[in-house]
Design an enzyme around this catalytic site. Structure first.
Site, PDB file in Angstrom:
ATOM      1  N   LYS A  15       0.887  -1.243   0.003  1.00 17.35           N
ATOM      2  CA  LYS A  15      -0.116  -0.042  -0.124  1.00 17.35           C
ATOM      3  C   LYS A  15       0.816   1.235   0.043  1.00 17.35           C
ATOM      4  O   LYS A  15       0.706   2.082  -0.856  1.00 17.35           O
ATOM      5  CB  LYS A  15      -0.754   0.139   1.456  1.00 17.35           C
ATOM      6  CG  LYS A  15      -1.756  -1.230   1.354  1.00 17.35           C
ATOM      7  CD  LYS A  15      -2.931  -0.943   2.519  1.00 17.35           C
ATOM      8  CE  LYS A  15      -2.395  -1.012   3.614  1.00 17.35           C
ATOM      9  NZ  LYS A  15      -1.835  -2.293   4.186  1.00 17.35           N
ATOM     10  N   ARG A  58      -9.832   1.217   8.910  1.00 17.11           N
ATOM     11  CA  ARG A  58      -9.340   0.262   9.387  1.00 17.11           C
ATOM     12  C   ARG A  58     -10.633  -0.644   9.831  1.00 17.11           C
ATOM     13  O   ARG A  58     -10.499  -1.809  10.210  1.00 17.11           O
ATOM     14  CB  ARG A  58      -8.436   0.299  10.508  1.00 17.11           C
ATOM     15  CG  ARG A  58      -6.834   0.374  10.656  1.00 17.11           C
ATOM     16  CD  ARG A  58      -6.288  -0.717   9.693  1.00 17.11           C
ATOM     17  NE  ARG A  58      -5.104  -1.041  10.155  1.00 17.11           N
ATOM     18  CZ  ARG A  58      -3.777  -0.285  10.179  1.00 17.11           C
ATOM     19  NH1 ARG A  58      -3.932   0.822   9.343  1.00 17.11           N
ATOM     20  NH2 ARG A  58      -2.633  -0.679  10.771  1.00 17.11           N
ATOM     21  N   ARG A  61      11.084  -6.687   6.012  1.00 12.55           N
ATOM     22  CA  ARG A  61      11.306  -5.086   5.770  1.00 12.55           C
ATOM     23  C   ARG A  61      12.124  -4.424   6.676  1.00 12.55           C
ATOM     24  O   ARG A  61      12.030  -4.876   7.963  1.00 12.55           O
ATOM     25  CB  ARG A  61       9.747  -4.909   5.950  1.00 12.55           C
ATOM     26  CG  ARG A  61       9.446  -3.248   5.681  1.00 12.55           C
ATOM     27  CD  ARG A  61       8.289  -2.702   5.439  1.00 12.55           C
ATOM     28  NE  ARG A  61       7.336  -2.866   6.650  1.00 12.55           N
ATOM     29  CZ  ARG A  61       6.106  -2.420   6.580  1.00 12.55           C
ATOM     30  NH1 ARG A  61       5.434  -2.183   5.428  1.00 12.55           N
ATOM     31  NH2 ARG A  61       5.387  -2.667   7.671  1.00 12.55           N
TER      32      ARG A  61
HETATM   33  P1  AMP Z   1       0.390   0.787   9.420  1.00  9.66           P
HETATM   34  O1  AMP Z   1       1.496   1.462   9.029  1.00  9.66           O
HETATM   35  O2  AMP Z   1      -0.864   1.436   8.587  1.00  9.66           O
HETATM   36  O3  AMP Z   1       0.365  -0.650   9.606  1.00  9.66           O
HETATM   37  O4  AMP Z   1      -0.062   1.316  11.046  1.00  9.66           O
HETATM   38  C1  AMP Z   1       0.703   1.112  12.044  1.00  9.66           C
HETATM   39  C2  AMP Z   1       0.187   1.205  13.428  1.00  9.66           C
HETATM   40  O5  AMP Z   1      -0.768   2.597  13.769  1.00  9.66           O
HETATM   41  C3  AMP Z   1      -0.947  -0.020  13.519  1.00  9.66           C
HETATM   42  O6  AMP Z   1      -0.673  -1.128  13.802  1.00  9.66           O
HETATM   43  C4  AMP Z   1      -1.911   0.805  14.490  1.00  9.66           C
HETATM   44  O7  AMP Z   1      -1.283   0.648  15.723  1.00  9.66           O
HETATM   45  C5  AMP Z   1      -1.794   2.131  14.167  1.00  9.66           C
HETATM   46  N1  AMP Z   1      -2.976   2.611  13.113  1.00  9.66           N
HETATM   47  C6  AMP Z   1      -2.504   3.223  11.897  1.00  9.66           C
HETATM   48  N2  AMP Z   1      -3.884   3.592  11.159  1.00  9.66           N
HETATM   49  C7  AMP Z   1      -4.751   3.099  12.095  1.00  9.66           C
HETATM   50  C8  AMP Z   1      -6.212   3.185  12.107  1.00  9.66           C
HETATM   51  N3  AMP Z   1      -6.944   3.484  10.968  1.00  9.66           N
HETATM   52  N4  AMP Z   1      -6.929   2.693  13.137  1.00  9.66           N
HETATM   53  C9  AMP Z   1      -6.354   2.429  14.497  1.00  9.66           C
HETATM   54  N5  AMP Z   1      -5.051   2.424  14.511  1.00  9.66           N
HETATM   55  C10 AMP Z   1      -4.322   2.792  13.332  1.00  9.66           C
END
Ligand code: AMP
Length: 219
Positions: free
Chosen positions: A17, A92, A129
């Site tokens: 993504k 999410r 990664r």
């Molecule tokens: P990501 O880089 O999108 O995998 O996000 C890293 C972390 O940020 C996730 O594991 C959550 O702890 C938090 N996070 C990011 N986006 C969200 C969201 N839309 N809702 C809740 N937690 C989020």
């Protein structure tokens, strides 16, 4: 002014993504809005928000809907998001998807792009990664910058994200299946879901997304 191009990009962690959103942001001149990047930046800058969410992020759990919806609402108020945005990591879950409909209006999300990869590939990509703490460049564990720990682009420190360790990966992928995968039906029932095979070269994935956007005359 033309209709703003708000695109939601869904897919398991490791589906690509972030890479695709960076490319599409340039192609369509709209910002890449990653809630994960915003939260990690807050942790790094040690802001009050960063202190609040650091342990949640490290464990690979989700922060509260309220907090993340507020973050997105504030981001949308910035002038560069007036023409649309690529949403990566948000929504999410269904509550967040409903909140997004309220923020942008019923037809505000123009397309939801589902980057589809098998769970084995997602797991392998996440565990290999590495990321530059300074500029965010992504490397594989076998790249020279990952092996030396020094980013080829900026000289920053190349590390493994705490949530890319095995236990956190398992938890994040489980959370995806339980909370985020139902959004596919949410967008499918609105006629705006397109599924793209994420198990191809980055160029081929971008080309598939571009033709889906072109076929619907969105940009
Ligand atoms: P990501 O880089 O999108 O995998 O996000 C890293 C972390 O940020 C996730 O594991 C959550 O702890 C938090 N996070 C990011 N986006 C969200 C969201 N839309 N809702 C809740 N937690 C989020």
């Amino acid at each position: 002014m033309s209709t703003p191009l708000y695109l939601v990009v869904l897919g398991k962690q490791g589906a690509g993504k972030g890479t695709q959103c960076d490319r599409l942001a340039v192609l369509y001149s709209i910002p890449h809005v990653s809630t994960g990047d915003m939260l990690r930046a807050a942790v790094k800058a040690e802001t009050p928000l960063g202190h609040e969410v650091a342990s949640i992020l490290n464990a690979g759990a989700l922060v509260s809907d309220e907090l993340v919806i507020r973050l997105v609402e504030e981001r949308f108020a910035a002038p560069d998001a007036a023409g649309g945005a690529l949403l990566d990591g948000f929504p999410r879950n269904l509550a967040q998807a409903e909140a997004l409909q309220v923020l942008l209006g019923e037809n505000g999300v123009r397309l939801c792009i589902n980057l589809d990869v098998p769970i084995e590939l997602a797991t392998a990509r996440l565990s290999s990664r590495r990321v530059c703490e300074n500029c965010g460049t992504i490397y594989r564990d076998t790249d020279p910058s990952a092996l030396s720990g020094v980013c080829a682009k900026c000289g920053g420190h190349v590390v493994q994200r705490a949530d890319d360790r095995p236990e956190a990966i398992r938890r994040r992928l489980e959370t995806y299946e339980r909370d985020t995968a139902p959004l596919l039906d949410f967008y499918r029932s609105r006629g705006i879901l397109v599924t793209v095979n994420g198990d191809q070269t980055p160029d081929a994935v971008t080309a598939d997304i571009e033709s889906a956007i072109g076929a619907r005359d969105l940009a």
